[in-house]
Scaffold this active site. Structure first.
Site, mmCIF file in Angstrom:
data_model
loop_
_atom_site.group_PDB
_atom_site.id
_atom_site.type_symbol
_atom_site.label_atom_id
_atom_site.label_comp_id
_atom_site.label_asym_id
_atom_site.label_seq_id
_atom_site.Cartn_x
_atom_site.Cartn_y
_atom_site.Cartn_z
ATOM 1 N N GLU A 247 -9.049 1.397 5.466
ATOM 2 C CA GLU A 247 -9.563 0.938 4.172
ATOM 3 C C GLU A 247 -9.352 -0.574 4.053
ATOM 4 O O GLU A 247 -10.263 -1.318 3.708
ATOM 5 C CB GLU A 247 -8.838 1.679 3.050
ATOM 6 N N HIS A 248 -8.121 -1.016 4.297
ATOM 7 C CA HIS A 248 -7.782 -2.446 4.279
ATOM 8 C C HIS A 248 -7.311 -2.856 5.673
ATOM 9 O O HIS A 248 -6.450 -2.200 6.254
ATOM 10 C CB HIS A 248 -6.652 -2.738 3.290
ATOM 11 N N HIS B 42 -54.535 14.561 4.350
ATOM 12 C CA HIS B 42 -54.096 13.192 4.590
ATOM 13 C C HIS B 42 -55.222 12.381 5.239
ATOM 14 O O HIS B 42 -55.492 11.234 4.855
ATOM 15 C CB HIS B 42 -52.871 13.180 5.521
ATOM 16 N N HIS C 6 1.549 3.027 -3.354
ATOM 17 C CA HIS C 6 0.496 3.718 -4.104
ATOM 18 C C HIS C 6 0.820 5.192 -4.294
ATOM 19 O O HIS C 6 0.573 5.757 -5.354
ATOM 20 C CB HIS C 6 -0.849 3.575 -3.393
ATOM 21 N N ASP D 116 -7.224 -6.673 -4.216
ATOM 22 C CA ASP D 116 -7.066 -5.602 -5.200
ATOM 23 C C ASP D 116 -7.352 -6.086 -6.613
ATOM 24 O O ASP D 116 -7.743 -5.293 -7.474
ATOM 25 C CB ASP D 116 -5.628 -5.054 -5.150
ATOM 26 N N GLN E 238 0.815 -1.208 0.000
ATOM 27 C CA GLN E 238 0.000 0.000 0.000
ATOM 28 C C GLN E 238 0.852 1.264 0.000
ATOM 29 O O GLN E 238 0.465 2.281 -0.562
ATOM 30 C CB GLN E 238 -0.936 0.013 1.215
#
Length: 867
Positions: free
Chosen positions: A760-761, A853, A694, A794, A691
C-alpha cells in the site's frame, strides 16, 4: 452429543438443499451404498466431517460388511439376514449395528437375538412406522436417552410427526432433501433448527437454552444462551450466533472480528444443555482476549497454538522457526527423542522425554498443516477398526529393541531440551536473510496475516444488508444502537448546512485541515487535464472523442474504529468536490452519545457534503447503496474499512439491483520500507511504527539492503525503544508479531520483493532514491527519500491516502480524481467518413452474422448514392 435426528444423503446424487458441510452441523449422516468400494471412497474423502452411518443392506458379502466398519463407519444398517451372518464374526460389537425391521415378527426375532447374549444389548433397531415407535420402545424396554431406536418413515414426513417421534425416544432419519436451514419453512421443507429446539430444555427463569461452546478438542470456551432464533441463525450463517439476555441476537465476533465457524450442534446427556462445537478465529472466545472464558489454553492445545503462531511469524532466533525451515533437523530430533523416551526409566524421565517427543512431533504436524484435531480424529477412526493387524514391530526396530538379535549399540548422550523463548524480551520483527533462506520460505513470509473466514464474515454481513434494504432508517438505527451503543439517536443522518456547534475546533486544527484540503485540492485539480476531453480524427471524416462527467452521487465511508480519521474524510471528500459530484454523502460511526467528530463535520462542510450518515459497518454501506427514507442512494461507494465493511461493499457491488460500484477491495494498512546503509535507523523505525499502530492486523515490512549485524541491530533497537514509548504499544506489538525484515544483497533484489508484495505504502530510504522510482511496478503510493515520511501522504502533502492494500496494488490504483468521474466516448462521421468505413463495417458484420448491423450501414450508403 449429536442432534436427535439423522440426515440421510445420497452420494450418487449429491444435489441437495444441504451441503455435506451443512449436514455436518448435526454430527452424523446416513448414506446408502451398493458396494464396499463406494463406502470406502466416501469415508476416505469425509473422514474429518462427521460420523458416517452406512446403509449396507445392498452389500451381500459378510466380509465386506466388516470392512465397511473397519473403514471408519460409525454404524451400519443391515437386515435380519445379514445380522445372522455377522453374528458369526465375534469381533463385531453390537453397538455398531442397526437392524432394519418392517413387521412385528421381525421385531420379535431381533428381541430374541438380543436375549441370547448380554453383549448384544447395545444393538440398534430401525422401524418404518413412526406410529409404532412408542410401542416398540416399551416392548423392548429401551432407554429413550440411549438413542438406539431409529425410525425411517416410508411415507412423507411432517415437522409435527418428527417431533412426536423424537418425543417418543427414537432418532428420526430424514432425507437432506426435506430439510432447510432457513427458519421459515419453504416448499414443504422442515426447518432443522425447529427439530433441534424440539429436544432442547429451556431454563425456567428466562426461557432460553443453556449452551456450552467448545472447540473441536472438547475444551469449553464459554457458557452462553441460545434461542430458537439464534439456533436458526447459527445454522443459516454457519457461524456462532447466540442470544444475549441484554442485547438480543448476538453474532459472535461481529464487532470484534473474533468470529466462530460452526462445526457441530448437539446436546449433553439429558438435553438440558446445548453444545456448540466451533472453530474460534481471532484472539479467542473471551472478551478479555483469552482463548476461553476460563483462561488460556493449556497442554497440547497451548503448544499447538504457539506452534501455529510461530509458523506464521516466528521471532528472530526462534528454535521452532529453525525446525520449520529445516525439515531434516525436525526428523532427526523426532528419532532422537523417541529413542530417549524408550531409554527413560523413572516416571519423571518418561514424562520429560514424552513431552520433548510430543513437542517435535507436533512441530512436524503443524509444518505439514496437520492439527491435533486431525490426529485425534485418526485415533478415533483407529478405534473403530474391528479387524486389526498383529502389530509386531518391523524388523530393524524389533532388532534395535532386542526382540530380535541386534548388534551392540553405543549409548547416546542426553540432548538438551529446546530453548524457551522469552515472550516479553523485545518488541521486534522476524528477520529473514534471503541468501540463506529457501525461495518458498521467503514467499511464505511475504504473505499477509491470515484474514477471517470470508464465508463467516459474509454470513454475518448479508442479513444486515437485507435488513437495511427492507427497513430503511429503522434498520440503520437498529444496528447503530447495537454496535455503536448510540441508543439516543433518533435519526441516522444529519443534513447540510451543518450546525456550527457540531464543528467546534481549535484554531490550530482548523488551520491544519484548511492547509491540507488546499494541497489535496490543488493536486487533484491538476489531474483534470490528463482525464479531460480528447478529440481526434482517426481517418478522414471520422472524428472520435472522449469526455468526462462526474459521478453524480458518491458515498464516502470514513472509519471510526480505534482512531478518529478526518484525514480520510479529506482524502475522499476533496477529490469528489473537485470532480464536481452533485451529491456527496459521508458515513461514519457515531460515538456512544450519538455525536460525531467535529473534525469530520468540518471537513464535510468544507467539501460541500449533502449529509453525514451516523452509522458504520455493513449497515452504513447498505444504507448508501440502496437509500432509505432519509439517506440518499449513491452511485459509488469509496473508502476503507474493516472486513465487515469490505464484505458489504463487495456484496452490494455484485447486486445488480443496487446499481452501485466501489473503489477497490481494501484490507488492513501496510507499509514496506526499503533502507540501505545510508538510512537513518530512527527514521526507518518511525516509518515502520507509523503503520503498525493502525491495528493488530496491520503489517510492516523492512527490506534491508546489505546491512551488517550492527546496522540491523541499530534499527531493531530503535523499533523496540520507539514502540515502548507509544500509547498504542499493545496494538504495535500485535502488528509487529507478524511483520518481517528481509536482508537482501542489492536494490534489484529489494525491488523484486517489493513488486511481488505490492505494498500500500512504499518508502524509499535509499541513496539517490529518485532513480529507484523507475523500478517500481506495484505500489499504492511511493515516498521518496529520507525527508518524506508516509505521514505527510496520510495528511497534508496532497496525494491521496485511500490506497489498495493486501496486494491489490497489482490491479488497482489508489483513489484519485478519476475515481469520481466516468468517461464517455462519442463518434461523429461525415457522409464521406461513412463511405470510407462502409466496406470495412459491412464485412465484419457479415462475418459475425449480424445482418441488421450490416444493413444500418448499407441503407445509408444507398441513400447517399440516390442523392
Amino acid at each position: 452429543m449429536a442432534t436427535p435426528f439423522l440426515v440421510s444423503f445420497d452420494p450418487a446424487s449429491p444435489s441437495s438443499s444441504l451441503t455435506l458441510q451443512q449436514i455436518a452441523y448435526f454430527g452424523r449422516v446416513s448414506i446408502k451404498v451398493s458396494s464396499l468400494a463406494q463406502a470406502e471412497e466416501f469415508l476416505r474423502q469425509n473422514f474429518r466431517l462427521l460420523d458416517v452411518y452406512v446403509d449396507a443392506t445392498d452389500i451381500s458379502s459378510t466380509g465386506d460388511l466388516v470392512d465397511v466398519l473397519n473403514a471408519g463407519a460409525a454404524k451400519i444398517f443391515i437386515s435380519l439376514e445379514q445380522l445372522t451372518a455377522l453374528s458369526q464374526e465375534q469381533s463385531v460389537p453390537s453397538s455398531r449395528l442397526v437392524v432394519y425391521t418392517s413387521s412385528d415378527s421381525q421385531i420379535d426375532a431381533f428381541q430374541q437375538w438380543v436375549a441370547e447374549s448380554a453383549e448384544r444389548k447395545d444393538a440398534g433397531l430401525c422401524v418404518e412406522s413412526a406410529a409404532s415407535v412408542k410401542a416398540v420402545s416399551e416392548k423392548l424396554g429401551l432407554n429413550p436417552e440411549a438413542q438406539s431406536l431409529y425410525c425411517k418413515p416410508s411415507s412423507a414426513v411432517t415437522e409435527e410427526s418428527l417431533k412426536q417421534t423424537l418425543k417418543d425416544g427414537a432418532v428420526s432419519i430424514i432425507s437432506s432433501q426435506n430439510l432447510t436451514l432457513d427458519r421459515n419453512q419453504a416448499d414443504g421443507k422442515i426447518a432443522a433448527a425447529s427439530l433441534i429446539a424440539a429436544r432442547a430444555v429451556t431454563d425456567q427463569n428466562n426461557g432460553l437454552y443453556a449452551t456450552s461452546v467448545t472447540d473441536e478438542r472438547g475444551t469449553c470456551l464459554g457458557f452462553v444462551w441460545s434461542s430458537d432464533e439464534s439456533i436458526s441463525e447459527a445454522l443459516r450463517t454457519g457461524t456462532g450466533v447466540y442470544q444475549s439476555r441484554k442485547r438480543g441476537l448476538w453474532y459472535k465476533g461481529q464487532s470484534s472480528g473474533d468470529v466462530q465457524e460452526l462445526i457441530r450442534v448437539g446436546f449433553d446427556c439429558d438435553s438440558d444443555c446445548l453444545v456448540f462445537v466451533v472453530n474460534q478465529i481471532g484472539r479467542g472466545f473471551c472478551h478479555l482476549g483469552t482463548a476461553s472464558c476460563f483462561g488460556p489454553y493449556n497442554g497440547l492445545s497451548r503448544l499447538q497454538k504457539t506452534l501455529q503462531e510461530r509458523k506464521a511469524d516466528a521471532p528472530a532466533g526462534s528454535y521452532t522457526a529453525r525446525l520449520f525451515n529445516e525439515p531434516k533437523l525436525a526428523q532427526a530430533k523426532i528419532m532422537e527423542e523417541a529413542d530417549e523416551l524408550c531409554r527413560a526409566e523413572t516416571k519423571e524421565e518418561i514424562a520429560f522425554e514424552a513431552a520433548d517427543l510430543l513437542y517435535f512431533a507436533l512441530t512436524r504436524c503443524v509444518a505439514a498443516g496437520v492439527s491435533l484435531e486431525d490426529v485425534e480424529r485418526n485415533l478415533d477412526l483407529k478405534s473403530l477398526k474391528v479387524k486389526r493387524r498383529k502389530g509386531d514391530a518391523k524388523g530393524p526396530w524389533a532388532e534395535k529393541a532386542g526382540i530380535a538379535k541386534a548388534a551392540p549399540e553405543k549409548p547416546q548422550e542426553k540432548s538438551q531440551p529446546a530453548p524457551v523463548v522469552d515472550e516479553n524480551a523485545r518488541i521486534e520483527m522476524t528477520r529473514v536473510v534471503t541468501a540463506s533462506t529457501p525461495v518458498n520460505v521467503v514467499k511464505d513470509h511475504l504473505k499477509r496475516p491470515s484474514q477471517k473466514s470470508n464465508d463467516a464474515i459474509v454470513g454475518l454481513v448479508r442479513p444486515i444488508i437485507q435488513d437495511v434494504r427492507e427497513n430503511g432508517d429503522a434498520g440503520v438505527l437498529k444496528y447503530t444502537h447495537k454496535f455503536e451503543k448510540a441508543t439516543s439517536l433518533t435519526s441516522p443522518v444529519i443534513h447540510a448546512p451543518f450546525p456550527a456547534e457540531l464543528m467546534q475546533l481549535s484554531a490550530e486544527t482548523r488551520d491544519a485541515i484548511d492547509v491540507s484540503i488546499g494541497n489535496i485540492e490543488r493536486f487533484h485539480a491538476a489531474q483534470k487535464g490528463s482525464s479531460g476531453a480528447l478529440q481526434m480524427e482517426t481517418m478522414p471524416g471520422v472524428v472520435c472523442s472522449r469526455f468526462s462527467r462526474p459521478i453524480e452521487r458518491v458515498g464516502l465511508y470514513v472509519p471510526g474504529g480505534t482512531a478518529v480519521l478526518p484525514s480520510t474524510a479529506m482524502m475522499l471528500g476533496v477529490p469528489a468536490m473537485v470532480a464536481g459530484c452533485q451529491k456527496i454523502v459521508l458515513a461514519s460511526p457515531p460515538r456512544a452519545d450519538g455525536s460525531i467528530s467535529p473534525e469530520i463535520v468540518y471537513v464535510a462542510h468544507k467539501v460541500g457534503a449533502e449529509s453525514i450518515v451516523l452509522a458504520g459497518g455493513a449497515q452504513a454501506v447498505a444504507a448508501m447503496a440502496y437509500g432509505t427514507e432519509s439517506i440518499t442512494k449513491v452511485d459509488k461507494i469509496l473508502g476503507p474499512g474493516n472486513q465487515f465493511v469490505t464484505a458489504a461493499k463487495m456484496l452490494v457491488s455484485n447486486d445488480t439491483s443496487a446499481g452501485v460500484s466501489i473503489d477497490m477491495p481494501a484490507g488492513p494498512s501496510e507499509v514496506l520500507v526499503i533502507a540501505d546503509k545510508d538510512a537513518n535507523p530512527a527514521f526507518v523505525a518511525s516509518d515502520l511504527l507509523s503503520q503498525a499502530e493502525h491495528g493488530v492486523d496491520s503489517q510492516v515490512i523492512l527490506i534491508a539492503i546489505d546491512l551488517n549485524e550492527a546496522q540491523l541491530q541499530a534499527i531493531e533497537d530503535e523499533v523496540d525503544a520507539q514502540a515502548k514509548a507509544l500509547p498504542r504499544m499493545d496494538i504495535v506489538k500485535g502488528s509487529l508479531a507478524h511483520s518481517v525484515t528481509f536482508v537482501v544483497k542489492d536494490i534489484a533484489e529489494a525491488m523484486t520483493l517489493s513488486n511481488e508484495y505490492a505494498p500500500e505504502h512504499l518508502i524509499l530510504q535509499v541513496n539517490n532514491a529518485e532513480s529507484v522510482v523507475e523500478l517500481v511496478q506495484n505500489a499504492g503510493s511511493v515516498f521518496i527519500g529520507q525527508w518524506t515520511p508516509e505521514s505527510v501522504g496520510d495528511y497534508s502533502a496532497g496525494v491521496n491516502h485511500s490506497l489498495p492494500t493486501y496486494g491489490y496494488a497489482k490491479q488497482y490504483s489508489g483513489v484519485n480524481l478519476g475515481s469520481f468521474v466516468k468517461h464517455i466516448t462519442s463518434s461523429n462521421l461525415t457522409a464521406d467518413g461513412l463511405l470510407g468505413l462502409a466496406l470495412t463495417v459491412e464485412q465484419l458484420a457479415g462475418v459475425e452474422g449480424l445482418e441488421a448491423h450490416k444493413r444500418a450501414v448499407s441503407i445509408r450508403v444507398a441513400a447517399m448514392k440516390k442523392n
